[in-house]
Design an enzyme around this catalytic site. Sequence first.
Site, short mmCIF file in Angstrom:
data_model
loop_
_atom_site.label_atom_id
_atom_site.label_comp_id
_atom_site.label_asym_id
_atom_site.label_seq_id
_atom_site.Cartn_x
_atom_site.Cartn_y
_atom_site.Cartn_z
N LYS A 44 0.85 -1.20 0.00
CA LYS A 44 0.00 0.00 0.00
C LYS A 44 0.88 1.25 0.00
O LYS A 44 2.08 1.15 0.25
CB LYS A 44 -0.95 -0.02 1.20
N ARG A 138 -10.51 0.33 14.94
CA ARG A 138 -10.36 1.04 13.67
C ARG A 138 -11.39 0.57 12.66
O ARG A 138 -12.06 1.36 12.02
CB ARG A 138 -8.93 0.81 13.15
N HIS A 168 -6.04 -6.98 13.02
CA HIS A 168 -4.76 -6.25 12.99
C HIS A 168 -4.34 -5.94 14.42
O HIS A 168 -5.16 -5.50 15.23
CB HIS A 168 -4.93 -4.97 12.17
N ARG A 224 1.19 -10.94 7.25
CA ARG A 224 1.15 -9.74 6.40
C ARG A 224 2.38 -8.89 6.69
O ARG A 224 2.47 -8.25 7.75
CB ARG A 224 -0.14 -8.93 6.65
N TYR A 268 14.44 30.57 5.31
CA TYR A 268 13.23 31.24 5.80
C TYR A 268 13.27 31.36 7.32
O TYR A 268 13.62 30.41 8.02
CB TYR A 268 11.99 30.41 5.44
N CYS A 315 13.41 24.01 3.13
CA CYS A 315 12.45 24.68 2.24
C CYS A 315 11.62 23.63 1.50
O CYS A 315 11.83 22.43 1.67
CB CYS A 315 13.18 25.53 1.19
N ASP A 317 11.73 22.84 -1.68
CA ASP A 317 12.48 22.09 -2.70
C ASP A 317 13.98 22.04 -2.44
O ASP A 317 14.72 21.48 -3.26
CB ASP A 317 12.27 22.72 -4.08
C1 LIG Z 1 -3.92 -4.38 7.99
C2 LIG Z 1 -2.43 -4.35 7.91
N1 LIG Z 1 -1.75 -5.49 7.87
C3 LIG Z 1 -0.40 -5.51 7.79
C4 LIG Z 1 0.34 -4.35 7.78
C5 LIG Z 1 1.84 -4.41 7.73
O1 LIG Z 1 2.37 -3.95 8.94
P1 LIG Z 1 3.95 -3.81 9.12
O2 LIG Z 1 4.40 -2.79 8.14
O3 LIG Z 1 4.12 -3.36 10.52
O4 LIG Z 1 4.53 -5.14 8.84
C6 LIG Z 1 -0.34 -3.13 7.83
C7 LIG Z 1 0.42 -1.88 7.85
O5 LIG Z 1 0.09 -0.89 8.39
C8 LIG Z 1 -1.76 -3.13 7.90
O6 LIG Z 1 -2.46 -1.98 7.98
#
Ligand SMILES: Cc1ncc(COP(=O)(O)O)c(C=O)c1O
Length: 416
Positions: A44, A138, A168, A224, A268, A315, A317
């Site tokens: 993602k 969540r 999760h 995951r 700045y 800044c 850029d």
């Molecule tokens: C639903 C879910 N599963 C797995 C992961 C992977 O987590 P990590 O990057 O801590 O391994 C994420 C990451 O935020 C997540 O939102």
Amino acid sequence: MDQCWGEDVYRGTFAVVDLRAIRWNLQNIMSRLSPGTDTLVAVKANGYGHGAPQVARAAAAAGASYLGVASVEEALKLRAAGIQTPILVLGATNYEGAVVAARHDVEVALTESCLAWPQVSADMIIRGHLKLDTGMSRLGLKTVDGCRAFAQWLKTRPDVKCVGVFTHLACADAADLTHAERQMEQFRSLRNALAEAGVRPLRAHAANSAAALRRPDWHEDMVRIGISAYGYAPSRAFALPVALRPALSLYSFVTRVEALAPGETVGYGATFQADRPCRIATVPVGYADGYPRILSNRSWVWLHGRRAPVVGNVCMDQLMVDVTDILDVAVGDCVTLYGYEAPSEWRSGAAWTEGGGTEEGVQTWLRNGYERAVRMTGGTPMQPVISLDELGDLAGTISYELMCALAERVPRIYVE
Ligand SMILES: Cc1ncc(COP(=O)(O)O)c(C=O)c1O
């Protein structure tokens, strides 16, 4: 008219994404999984900033069986890039999105809002993984009653197939695993309630990187993996049982070196004032590239084998660094913002002349230099000269946020 490359190659700021490191990390992690455990790689947010299609291909080559994305849009981009690996949308998807996902053979998270989805046409099946909220607060069903109601609803919906169930963990990276243990207990009891009500999905999954690395008994059918695929520890609260290699490095070239007299200021807000004769180098990287402004007057870059402090406010850029104590810094010198040390031959002029003056030539020249300098053959992994954990500490954030912040306009050079 001059060619417009669409990416920011004339400015000289670029990232290297080491796909060898991603494959190596995944293979290391996967070799520790309980037998029969599948791996979903979280790609993602454009593959945590690294580039989703490239990471997806590296993940498949390393043996991953699923990809995780945040939205149907992210999934469609992967399909458009020719990625055929099964994809699960981890976040909430609305009904319209679920229909599009089904058309592209993408699986979605089934959450409380699904119960309001209208029936889809008979020839289409929405495949999903039921999300259970066991302590993140969540997303997902939270109670035994909610699970029973879902099971009842599912019986009325031949167009929805529940192929997985997941939760999760909020604190799998903490020193104390009590919270995660409670979540896993709740996960099991909600799954039992589902099973009693006749819902026995194919895959159960709960473990993120931290849980996958620490608790084989939480691997279930699939883990995951996100952050550790990219070479970083989920946190420093526990000792990593595997070696990991960061995949991302950010580089740029000095565009100006100028003397400052005592009393002159930088940037700045004039937040840095020279208290001695100084030399200040300008680097064309800023917060719009993903180098946070909060690092103003706090962080450093790597230049000529030394640390040069960032002075003045970062800044949009550009940023400025104090090179008073570093001999011979000149326009065109390569700066490492984070990641592995830039090869010594990297100078902006050389990249153009030796790379033949084309985008592809410059990229190949840089890639070859990186490959020679950053060896990826077994043994002790090379250490980044500046890590995203270190910058995260200085910025009051985590490596995750810094890598995701790498802007689209920064060209990525992929090392296969
Ligand atoms: C639903 C879910 N599963 C797995 C992961 C992977 O987590 P990590 O990057 O801590 O391994 C994420 C990451 O935020 C997540 O939102």
